[in-house]
Design a protein around this motif. Sequence first.
Motif, PDB file in Angstrom:
ATOM      1  N   LYS A  60      56.650  57.428  24.275  1.00 47.01           N
ATOM      2  CA  LYS A  60      57.342  56.068  24.969  1.00 47.01           C
ATOM      3  C   LYS A  60      56.345  54.985  25.020  1.00 47.01           C
ATOM      4  CE  LYS A  60      60.752  54.491  27.212  1.00 47.01           C
ATOM      5  NZ  LYS A  60      60.188  53.161  26.690  1.00 47.01           N
ATOM      6  N   LEU A  61      56.641  53.873  24.380  1.00 45.08           N
ATOM      7  CA  LEU A  61      55.486  52.807  24.646  1.00 45.08           C
ATOM      8  C   LEU A  61      55.842  52.098  26.021  1.00 45.08           C
ATOM      9  CD1 LEU A  61      55.461  51.409  20.938  1.00 45.08           C
ATOM     10  CD2 LEU A  61      54.172  53.314  21.923  1.00 45.08           C
ATOM     11  N   THR A  62      54.559  51.756  26.597  1.00 48.06           N
ATOM     12  CA  THR A  62      54.794  51.061  27.876  1.00 48.06           C
ATOM     13  C   THR A  62      54.680  49.774  27.306  1.00 48.06           C
ATOM     14  OG1 THR A  62      52.613  50.885  27.995  1.00 48.06           O
ATOM     15  CG2 THR A  62      53.723  52.805  29.051  1.00 48.06           C
ATOM     16  N   ASN A  63      55.002  48.633  28.274  1.00 46.29           N
ATOM     17  CA  ASN A  63      54.834  47.213  28.048  1.00 46.29           C
ATOM     18  C   ASN A  63      53.364  46.606  27.667  1.00 46.29           C
ATOM     19  OD1 ASN A  63      54.645  44.160  29.089  1.00 46.29           O
ATOM     20  ND2 ASN A  63      56.669  44.413  28.720  1.00 46.29           N
ATOM     21  N   LEU A  64      52.625  47.383  28.203  1.00 49.47           N
ATOM     22  CA  LEU A  64      51.073  47.333  28.101  1.00 49.47           C
ATOM     23  C   LEU A  64      50.984  47.441  26.520  1.00 49.47           C
ATOM     24  CD1 LEU A  64      48.194  46.357  28.814  1.00 49.47           C
ATOM     25  CD2 LEU A  64      47.881  48.678  29.862  1.00 49.47           C
ATOM     26  N   ASP A  65      51.395  48.801  26.024  1.00 54.38           N
ATOM     27  CA  ASP A  65      51.110  49.490  24.737  1.00 54.38           C
ATOM     28  C   ASP A  65      51.418  48.153  23.716  1.00 54.38           C
ATOM     29  OD1 ASP A  65      50.138  51.869  25.269  1.00 54.38           O
ATOM     30  OD2 ASP A  65      52.140  52.516  25.595  1.00 54.38           O
ATOM     31  N   GLY A  66      52.673  47.606  24.003  1.00 49.76           N
ATOM     32  CA  GLY A  66      53.150  46.450  23.129  1.00 49.76           C
ATOM     33  C   GLY A  66      52.186  45.216  22.975  1.00 49.76           C
ATOM     34  N   ARG A  67      51.578  44.670  24.096  1.00 49.34           N
ATOM     35  CA  ARG A  67      50.853  43.740  24.104  1.00 49.34           C
ATOM     36  C   ARG A  67      49.546  44.355  23.509  1.00 49.34           C
ATOM     37  NH1 ARG A  67      50.010  41.432  29.564  1.00 49.34           N
ATOM     38  NH2 ARG A  67      50.300  43.626  30.449  1.00 49.34           N
ATOM     39  N   ILE A  68      48.992  45.366  23.467  1.00 47.68           N
ATOM     40  CA  ILE A  68      47.744  45.944  22.782  1.00 47.68           C
ATOM     41  C   ILE A  68      48.009  45.761  21.367  1.00 47.68           C
ATOM     42  CG2 ILE A  68      46.374  47.699  22.390  1.00 47.68           C
ATOM     43  CD1 ILE A  68      46.380  48.230  25.408  1.00 47.68           C
ATOM     44  N   ILE A  69      49.222  46.230  21.191  1.00 47.72           N
ATOM     45  CA  ILE A  69      49.569  46.316  19.652  1.00 47.72           C
ATOM     46  C   ILE A  69      49.744  45.076  19.035  1.00 47.72           C
ATOM     47  CG2 ILE A  69      51.490  46.965  17.898  1.00 47.72           C
ATOM     48  CD1 ILE A  69      52.007  49.448  19.798  1.00 47.72           C
ATOM     49  N   LYS A  70      50.371  43.941  19.792  1.00 49.85           N
ATOM     50  CA  LYS A  70      50.474  42.947  19.319  1.00 49.85           C
ATOM     51  C   LYS A  70      49.103  42.125  18.872  1.00 49.85           C
ATOM     52  CE  LYS A  70      54.247  41.092  20.690  1.00 49.85           C
ATOM     53  NZ  LYS A  70      55.530  40.423  21.452  1.00 49.85           N
ATOM     54  N   LEU A  71      48.250  42.167  19.969  1.00 50.83           N
ATOM     55  CA  LEU A  71      46.831  41.702  19.645  1.00 50.83           C
ATOM     56  C   LEU A  71      46.093  42.379  18.426  1.00 50.83           C
ATOM     57  CD1 LEU A  71      45.486  41.264  23.344  1.00 50.83           C
ATOM     58  CD2 LEU A  71      46.044  39.288  21.616  1.00 50.83           C
TER      59      LEU A  71
END
Lengths: 164, 164, 164, 164, 164, 164, 164, 164
Positions: free
Chosen positions: A2-13
């Motif tokens: 399950k991806l957290t919101n922080l995971d999403g922002r890291i992946i984006k960068l």
Amino acid sequence: MKLTNLDGRIIKLLSEDSRMPALRIAELLGEPESTVRGRINRLVEAKVIEFVAQTNPIEMGFSTWVMIGLKVVLADLSTIVAELEALDEVYFVAMTTGGYDVMFNAVFENNTELHRFIVEKLGAIDGIRETNTFHYLAVPKRKIAFLPISDHDKATERKRGTQA
Amino acid sequence: MKLTNLDGRIIKLLSEDSRMPALRIAELLGEPESTVRGRINRLVEAKVIEFVAQTNPIEMGFSTWVMIGLKVVLADLSTIVAELEALDEVYFVAMTTGGYDVMFNAVFENNTELHRFIVEKLGAIDGIRETNTFHYLAVPKRKIAFLPISDHDKATERKRGTQA
Amino acid sequence: MKLTNLDGRIIKLLSEDSRMPALRIAELLGEPESTVRGRINRLVEAKVIEFVAQTNPIEMGFSTWVMIGLKVVLADLSTIVAELEALDEVYFVAMTTGGYDVMFNAVFENNTELHRFIVEKLGAIDGIRETNTFHYLAVPKRKIAFLPISDHDKATERKRGTQA
Amino acid sequence: MKLTNLDGRIIKLLSEDSRMPALRIAELLGEPESTVRGRINRLVEAKVIEFVAQTNPIEMGFSTWVMIGLKVVLADLSTIVAELEALDEVYFVAMTTGGYDVMFNAVFENNTELHRFIVEKLGAIDGIRETNTFHYLAVPKRKIAFLPISDHDKATERKRGTQA
Amino acid sequence: MKLTNLDGRIIKLLSEDSRMPALRIAELLGEPESTVRGRINRLVEAKVIEFVAQTNPIEMGFSTWVMIGLKVVLADLSTIVAELEALDEVYFVAMTTGGYDVMFNAVFENNTELHRFIVEKLGAIDGIRETNTFHYLAVPKRKIAFLPISDHDKATERKRGTQA
Amino acid sequence: MKLTNLDGRIIKLLSEDSRMPALRIAELLGEPESTVRGRINRLVEAKVIEFVAQTNPIEMGFSTWVMIGLKVVLADLSTIVAELEALDEVYFVAMTTGGYDVMFNAVFENNTELHRFIVEKLGAIDGIRETNTFHYLAVPKRKIAFLPISDHDKATERKRGTQA
Amino acid sequence: MKLTNLDGRIIKLLSEDSRMPALRIAELLGEPESTVRGRINRLVEAKVIEFVAQTNPIEMGFSTWVMIGLKVVLADLSTIVAELEALDEVYFVAMTTGGYDVMFNAVFENNTELHRFIVEKLGAIDGIRETNTFHYLAVPKRKIAFLPISDHDKATERKRGTQA
Amino acid sequence: MKLTNLDGRIIKLLSEDSRMPALRIAELLGEPESTVRGRINRLVEAKVIEFVAQTNPIEMGFSTWVMIGLKVVLADLSTIVAELEALDEVYFVAMTTGGYDVMFNAVFENNTELHRFIVEKLGAIDGIRETNTFHYLAVPKRKIAFLPISDHDKATERKRGTQA
């Protein structure tokens, strides 16, 4: 996973610069470096993200680049896929619908090598009924980093998605 | 771009660990760090190599993953490819032979989104005669780093390659 | 066989008049006759060039001229090709991609002979899954002499060829 | 042109050695040289026979060898065939039945050249509905000299040919 | 509409006996009749459930029962679907992938009526490129009530579903 | 079962409201309730009519809705159909002409479940030569109640039907 | 059988009125009746001509009229054709090229009978790989008497026929 | 036209010998000759029966015998069929389902004539999207007289026919 919101922002960068150090990511997101480093490790372990030095097969000297569709005996489907996975020339394998049971991609130095592959490697796999080979003549777009669908997107989807 | 023997060795190391620092590569190859850094920069600028954080579309929330084959009006082929390249959902585009003129890959949150894409985006492109959509149900292999064919390989090929 | 510049110029002259004597070629190229004769012999021995009296099958009395595509059991592909090669009616055999595994050409006096060929000769070969026969109704162009791609052409190609 | 028995015997000898001088043919057949020379000239003028220095496209540097099938607007069929005949890359053109209206063969230095050909040359021809490209990976048999069907053969045929 | 656990149990009972009175359902589930009646009304209004007297087309006198697949101009897809929906003979319409853009089902008294339908009704709709008609010769299974996937099922799925 | 005129009128009313009580139907048609109730029972027993609570598979949580066409070994056709009928995921089965021998419909929670179904369930059935899966992306019309063709219609048909 | 000019004129008259007595034909052609009667007998014995009371299958009560194409194991082709010939429902059988190896026509009282035929009769024949059934919805033209090509026609043909 | 039992018995006799005189039929059936003659006239006028001198196209000198399938613009279907009916070479035309909209049969003296027909005649008809030509290589069965389905057969059918 399950991806957290922080995971999403890291992946984006990382999708913008895959070699960006964890320290720089931590600064940009205002999180401790250890947290960021830990999340990245978990993402990599869960195979959600993979750091890759993508190379162009044409530049590497492979002049024959193909997608091969297979119709197979369904009882042999899993075995066939496992045998394809084990072949070096094959870099992508999918089970599919829509005319082929399996589609895979492979690269070869030239057509003679493709010919040898079909006769010696595919010819040695049981349960293949039919093959169809598509040659890639040019590949103008090739992007492999997908961003997570944001919660905002999902909400939008849900409203639009009632039509089916 | 003509690849040197050093380029090949650098690519080989980066294909094993794409985040390996230039300093470490330099040590392993016994070359000055500045040389290695310079070669890497040239490889990236020439688009021979691209550093990517590859993510799994299924894990990112895309449950509909497809390959779409197109038969097109040949006079419109270049325009169609350019329009497909500009679409966010489309991550791979190839001109092909073997039954389709163009094949592209795309991911969607669900079938409803795929439906909207076909009607609104493909429906707006002139010159498409026929589409065929293949759904990926499972993707057990997905590798995108190709190594250069070594000189040794080439020599071997040449001897075997006289049959055609 | 690696073609020299002289080979290329000889082939060009022979492609214009395949019965031109070695002496005349030597005069035109300003080379000793023995050299020209030697090169021609080497080209023929290496099967780079073959002197042929090409005849028109329709004029020879063959009213049924076909291309037959085969889908085959891949493990039998090499044997099937060898058996096709041995058949008198078959004058061209290729391993192919794009819907058929093998394509071959043959000529027959009439449709009854084609029918007998399919039943008796193809029917006796193991591993053929499917055949599709295409009849040639008219053949307005038929040219079989290819000239070597010149070095100038190759240089041009290389510049244009970077797109894929 | 109606072939005489002498024509047949001359063609048979030339099919074994296309560079055999008329004098030698005359000796073997026990005919005056002038007669033989006259017959050969007539055969060539009537395009029954053509002397060719056949070369292997692979050896000439063409690594992409294809057969392309076309489905066309029938009203444009004759024009399309004429335009294909005029293209240098195209060495064989046939009007056909069995799934394609036209089939033609062509050779290219590489896939990039084939791509350019499809976009620029085929794309410029009106009335093509669909193309399908088949790549030749290997060509183990390639023979282009057909002998006239002898009277004896014809008699045999007639007896067998009553079944249809 | 988000289905509650009670909705699921009501649907299950109605799928066994669609004419079961609300009072009986209420007794079986131990809920007040007004609650059950209210839920049923909401399910019907949201088109989650529809009460139908399903009849067998063969018994009703329709001897021609078909599925028709369409390939269409994508820009016209939505209009075509709307026109098909409005036709009395058509009882099911789906947008699809896998070879056809639209598939629909229809019944006719006989083949002559099907012929008239194709000429007069399909022939009047713009944007249809190709039709393919499949006749149903026998229909041994035909069930249209789907039960909601239970939470238990979903949990099971999630564990198994990680393979793709 | 031969339908009477009264059967037809009862079916018509039930097709408008499948939960309409027999008493109400009797009033509307001016027939005794016992007669109406008796006819309905006979229609249900003869499987001419079936009362169903039709539900929408999408709303029930099935996001993958497909039609699968099969080409089969004809000698196995009846067995294959029986095995398909016994599968829970399969809600409709037809023997067909026009490219497939059997067509069936099924619903799945997602593509992974469809994949498992193909490998485990279809893969276990002998005699399937080829499968082709069509995904339903949207289903704008879905009606399953057919009315009997009236005698008036039949008379009209007969006159028009002489053309074939 | 070699047709004489008299044969041709007799066939022409019989094609206009197949029940015309030999005496009337003799008068019209100015030949003795015994000659005409003798020629007719020979034409019938050689199966060049066959007197038939052609009936319309639709009028005879056959509502399902089909053409079925078969792909077969070539080694079984002759046996399959013999088995098809022996079936009452089958009234025409041809060995063919162009996608099917055999095509045959048959008529049935209805689709249920066609279904039984496919399962019980085709299913019992070994070597059939694939069947495709085409339904005739309407048959506006059906003519089976062919006239001999006249000598005049043949001369014309020969001049025009040199193009291939 | 509704066939009587007497019609059926007359057709049966004529199907065995189409030139049997009415007097002989009357004797065999125990009916007055005038009645038999009257029934035959009515059958012919209603086009239920047609007396034909069927000839073999191969024997008549037509060496190219084909079935051509067409995919057409549906709005043009009726016009296309009318234009095909008017062509001399075309002896059978059907509107069909199952991959082609129209199928027709034609005979030609040779492939060159077929080629001319495709270019000049089919090429002049608007609305043809695609043609596929199937060559008949051999025609071992060709029977065109259908007998009426007897009442006994119909009763049998009805019992068996309940399965669909």
